[in-house]
Design a protein around this motif. Sequence first.
Motif, PDB file in Angstrom:
ATOM      1  N   GLU A  94       0.855  -1.150  -0.083  1.00 54.44           N
ATOM      2  CA  GLU A  94       0.178   0.028  -0.157  1.00 54.44           C
ATOM      3  C   GLU A  94       0.936   1.368  -0.161  1.00 54.44           C
ATOM      4  OE1 GLU A  94      -2.802   0.254   3.428  1.00 54.44           O
ATOM      5  OE2 GLU A  94      -3.278   2.242   2.639  1.00 54.44           O
ATOM      6  N   ALA A  95       1.999   1.037   1.115  1.00 53.56           N
ATOM      7  CA  ALA A  95       2.623   2.286   0.880  1.00 53.56           C
ATOM      8  C   ALA A  95       3.567   2.711  -0.363  1.00 53.56           C
ATOM      9  CB  ALA A  95       3.758   2.186   2.029  1.00 53.56           C
ATOM     10  N   LEU A  96       4.122   1.419  -1.110  1.00 58.22           N
ATOM     11  CA  LEU A  96       4.757   1.476  -2.280  1.00 58.22           C
ATOM     12  C   LEU A  96       3.779   2.226  -3.246  1.00 58.22           C
ATOM     13  CD1 LEU A  96       7.222   1.109  -3.797  1.00 58.22           C
ATOM     14  CD2 LEU A  96       6.408  -1.314  -4.464  1.00 58.22           C
ATOM     15  N   GLU A  97       2.610   1.780  -3.468  1.00 57.28           N
ATOM     16  CA  GLU A  97       1.656   2.219  -4.439  1.00 57.28           C
ATOM     17  C   GLU A  97       1.251   3.850  -4.324  1.00 57.28           C
ATOM     18  OE1 GLU A  97      -2.099   0.020  -4.636  1.00 57.28           O
ATOM     19  OE2 GLU A  97      -0.878  -1.794  -4.873  1.00 57.28           O
ATOM     20  N   ARG A  98       1.349   4.174  -2.897  1.00 58.61           N
ATOM     21  CA  ARG A  98       1.008   5.448  -2.474  1.00 58.61           C
ATOM     22  C   ARG A  98       2.200   6.332  -2.981  1.00 58.61           C
ATOM     23  NH1 ARG A  98       2.121   7.774   1.027  1.00 58.61           N
ATOM     24  NH2 ARG A  98       2.828   5.928   2.236  1.00 58.61           N
ATOM     25  N   ILE A  99       3.405   5.837  -2.717  1.00 56.70           N
ATOM     26  CA  ILE A  99       4.583   6.432  -3.217  1.00 56.70           C
ATOM     27  C   ILE A  99       4.719   6.800  -4.515  1.00 56.70           C
ATOM     28  CG2 ILE A  99       7.132   6.608  -2.986  1.00 56.70           C
ATOM     29  CD1 ILE A  99       6.902   5.219  -0.177  1.00 56.70           C
ATOM     30  N   GLU A 100       4.775   5.928  -5.214  1.00 50.45           N
ATOM     31  CA  GLU A 100       4.568   5.665  -6.759  1.00 50.45           C
ATOM     32  C   GLU A 100       3.526   6.708  -7.513  1.00 50.45           C
ATOM     33  OE1 GLU A 100       6.767   1.579  -7.704  1.00 50.45           O
ATOM     34  OE2 GLU A 100       4.575   1.751  -8.017  1.00 50.45           O
ATOM     35  N   SER A 101       2.478   6.671  -6.691  1.00 51.95           N
ATOM     36  CA  SER A 101       1.491   7.714  -7.030  1.00 51.95           C
ATOM     37  C   SER A 101       1.781   9.102  -7.016  1.00 51.95           C
ATOM     38  CB  SER A 101      -0.001   7.208  -6.787  1.00 51.95           C
ATOM     39  OG  SER A 101      -0.681   8.253  -6.274  1.00 51.95           O
ATOM     40  N   PHE A 102       2.286   9.243  -5.693  1.00 52.72           N
ATOM     41  CA  PHE A 102       2.625  10.499  -5.182  1.00 52.72           C
ATOM     42  C   PHE A 102       3.564  11.185  -6.013  1.00 52.72           C
ATOM     43  CE2 PHE A 102       5.274  13.605  -2.780  1.00 52.72           C
ATOM     44  CZ  PHE A 102       4.326  14.003  -2.033  1.00 52.72           C
ATOM     45  N   MET A 103       4.499  10.345  -6.590  1.00 55.87           N
ATOM     46  CA  MET A 103       5.590  10.901  -7.505  1.00 55.87           C
ATOM     47  C   MET A 103       5.138  11.192  -8.865  1.00 55.87           C
ATOM     48  SD  MET A 103       7.969  11.013  -5.106  1.00 55.87           S
ATOM     49  CE  MET A 103       9.802  11.281  -5.747  1.00 55.87           C
ATOM     50  N   ARG A 104       4.252  10.143  -9.384  1.00 48.50           N
ATOM     51  CA  ARG A 104       3.732  10.497 -10.739  1.00 48.50           C
ATOM     52  C   ARG A 104       2.836  11.577 -10.930  1.00 48.50           C
ATOM     53  NH1 ARG A 104       2.415   4.993 -10.731  1.00 48.50           N
ATOM     54  NH2 ARG A 104       0.353   5.416  -9.613  1.00 48.50           N
ATOM     55  N   VAL A 105       2.006  12.106  -9.768  1.00 46.77           N
ATOM     56  CA  VAL A 105       1.098  13.055  -9.602  1.00 46.77           C
ATOM     57  C   VAL A 105       2.127  14.395  -9.898  1.00 46.77           C
ATOM     58  CG1 VAL A 105      -0.356  14.563  -8.348  1.00 46.77           C
ATOM     59  CG2 VAL A 105      -0.794  12.006  -8.604  1.00 46.77           C
ATOM     60  N   ARG A 106       3.114  14.474  -9.156  1.00 50.67           N
ATOM     61  CA  ARG A 106       4.048  15.317  -9.284  1.00 50.67           C
ATOM     62  C   ARG A 106       5.071  15.490 -10.385  1.00 50.67           C
ATOM     63  NH1 ARG A 106       1.996  14.510  -5.007  1.00 50.67           N
ATOM     64  NH2 ARG A 106       1.412  16.055  -3.353  1.00 50.67           N
ATOM     65  N   GLN A 107       4.680  14.577 -11.434  1.00 49.59           N
ATOM     66  CA  GLN A 107       5.657  14.355 -12.462  1.00 49.59           C
ATOM     67  C   GLN A 107       7.126  14.223 -12.124  1.00 49.59           C
ATOM     68  OE1 GLN A 107       4.223  17.665 -15.007  1.00 49.59           O
ATOM     69  NE2 GLN A 107       2.760  16.248 -15.817  1.00 49.59           N
TER      70      GLN A 107
END
Lengths: 418, 418
Positions: A94-107
């Motif tokens: 869950e944390a991994l997905e969240r971190i990846e999405s966090f970075m993706r959103v911020r490009q």
Amino acid sequence: MLAEIICIGDELLIGQTINTNAAWLGDALNRSGIQVQRVHTISDDPQAILSMVDECLLRSQVVVMTGGLGPTKDDLTKHTLCDYFGSHLVMNNEALERIESFMRVRQLPILEVNRQQAALPHNCRVIQNYKGTACGMWFEKNGHVLVSMPGVPYEMQAMMSEEVIPSLQSKFALPHITHRTLLTMGVGESFLAEQIADWENSLAAADIKLAYLPSPGSVKLRMSHYGGGDSAAVAEHFARKESELRQLIGDCIYGQENDTIAGVVGQLLRDRNLTLATAESCTGGHVGHLLTSIPGSSAYYKGGMITYTNAIKTAQLGVPEEEIAQFGVVSNEIATAMAQQIRKKFSADFGIGITGIAGPDGGSEATPVGTVCISVSSSYGEFVKKEVLGRSRERTIQVASHFALNYLRKEILRTDAC
Amino acid sequence: MLAEIICIGDELLIGQTINTNAAWLGDALNRSGIQVQRVHTISDDPQAILSMVDECLLRSQVVVMTGGLGPTKDDLTKHTLCDYFGSHLVMNNEALERIESFMRVRQLPILEVNRQQAALPHNCRVIQNYKGTACGMWFEKNGHVLVSMPGVPYEMQAMMSEEVIPSLQSKFALPHITHRTLLTMGVGESFLAEQIADWENSLAAADIKLAYLPSPGSVKLRMSHYGGGDSAAVAEHFARKESELRQLIGDCIYGQENDTIAGVVGQLLRDRNLTLATAESCTGGHVGHLLTSIPGSSAYYKGGMITYTNAIKTAQLGVPEEEIAQFGVVSNEIATAMAQQIRKKFSADFGIGITGIAGPDGGSEATPVGTVCISVSSSYGEFVKKEVLGRSRERTIQVASHFALNYLRKEILRTDAC
């Protein structure tokens, strides 16, 4: 229920950053009925962390830690806690997905150091971070709880409010801690103490403690009850003691809890649909600054003049030159004239006039450094007072500005009755 | 040389007061070559004080304490230290005279609780307090030092600077630490870091470390050398590196060490025998307050107007109503008109005009919250700039005020060449 806070970071130890997390946490825990007995700041160093964690967990049922969870090499807290609690790291999906999405959103690219932030001790409860990349960790040992969170204030605050505080409340049967703070101005700490000595002594019977919290020109009085007993009875004791205190020193109580004098005065003006203008000499704009620090102050504050020279007092504000010559520029007469003039020129209901000598130079025997004359003018007449506020320029400016607003408060209340 | 700091006060533990003393002390000790390893906040409770003092004195050669020395019943530190160091209280005549004179100057009666503040442990060195009534105490045990001071920041700071730091330096023969701080404004931290990356890398060869100390609108750059080596060579390295840095980013360096932008601007005006007036809207008097916080500012600051409403801008300052209607009140044109008008009305050499939206309400798509227009006017013409400073009211007021003074600094220097 006793707690300790551990803040990790060299920037705190060398004074580069002021530790606002400790204050926020202290307030949040306290309001939840958890008494913080100690706060510690230490370096991000495994030995310091290990010994502090061990010490605190022995002494306190709740230990809240912030900091040291960033992705860089100097952030060692997670590995140290892993050692202390005999854990190994496992990837938290869950944390991994969240971190990846966090970075993706911020490009932003997803680096291995970011991914590693999702590797967490196998025997902790993971507290997800919805505002950043570092997860929180909830450990338990012998019935005691240790929570580790990142040091970024808004990340930590969200985790505390949304998950940590509710979990602590449900895990422990918490006593109900009660505080009541009343804010006074115009009477020094020791005089206040003398005036309310009998009342203060009477608090013990209701199991209430009193603290004096002085700041320039003002003293906060805080009553505290640390739980136990019937909560309705406690509330009644507080109400009775507050009412007794207001009978004793009511006219120097300007507010409560997190009020500011500028906010209190602003609310009084707003409620009455009244306006204000200021004429400042020695305070140099600080009264205007305090007033305009309050959002929405344009509803009642029209503005003012900073008349720092005699010529400007005469030419711009219209204080007669011969009055300045006759009474001296630091006099009740000139403060009053300033308050009257600014009220009329700015078409305001209330005018404040302040003239004084902030120092360090310019005093005389008759008018020493720190002398300040403050006047409040309205259509109901003028209030004026002269005081000597001491030799510190900064403090004189602060205290005079606060006193001016407090006199205004009293004048607004006085004219209510007119 | 390791140190610990102990701050005493329930107001800190419950988060009512943010612990700024710890940051100030951390910085002051660090600059003197003393490494703070832990900071503790505890309650004003004898048991807590006793155990913490004992623990810290075993671990650290220097222990600095603040708080708990007031005249009231909840201040127990002095008596607790008395117990710990096996002392009894004796009247300190110098302290008594000082306290009596302190109260006399302020025309306050001298209470017994004040007199009792002059009763101090017989086996400590008394540190006189020239700004308040609570003395400091310097104890020694097994070669380790414990200093207890009041928690009032300016009292504690004066004692540290004037007596405690020099005494620690001479007692422990501390290494000679060299710092050099240059103050920049107008360029963000990461942009600055990019501009000076090569220069920063070159510091290692001279054994110099660099710290970035950001605050709203400003970044301090501090070079530090932690002792050892030839001191003449160190001084030469510092001079060369500073000169290189000034070549790279000279025009955004406004001062050094403890300079303030208001002090720097004041000195520039004073040196040239020039005068200044301010017309503030959204900053509400904060520029005037910054200017008049500098002793002697009446030599160059004539005063100003706080024109918080459009009507006052027109009626008092003389900004044409139709210009406000045409350009909008938050516009470069109105900021310029304000700067011109205040300069003329107050017969000053320079005028500052500021108009903006501090928020949180009042923004639009074209002029969002945080938009500020700042102008500086002189007989050599006008400078004006529009910026969007973010959504925090407090921060916008702070940054806009500092930027206004920095633009004034640049305009003074520009007109030097005219």
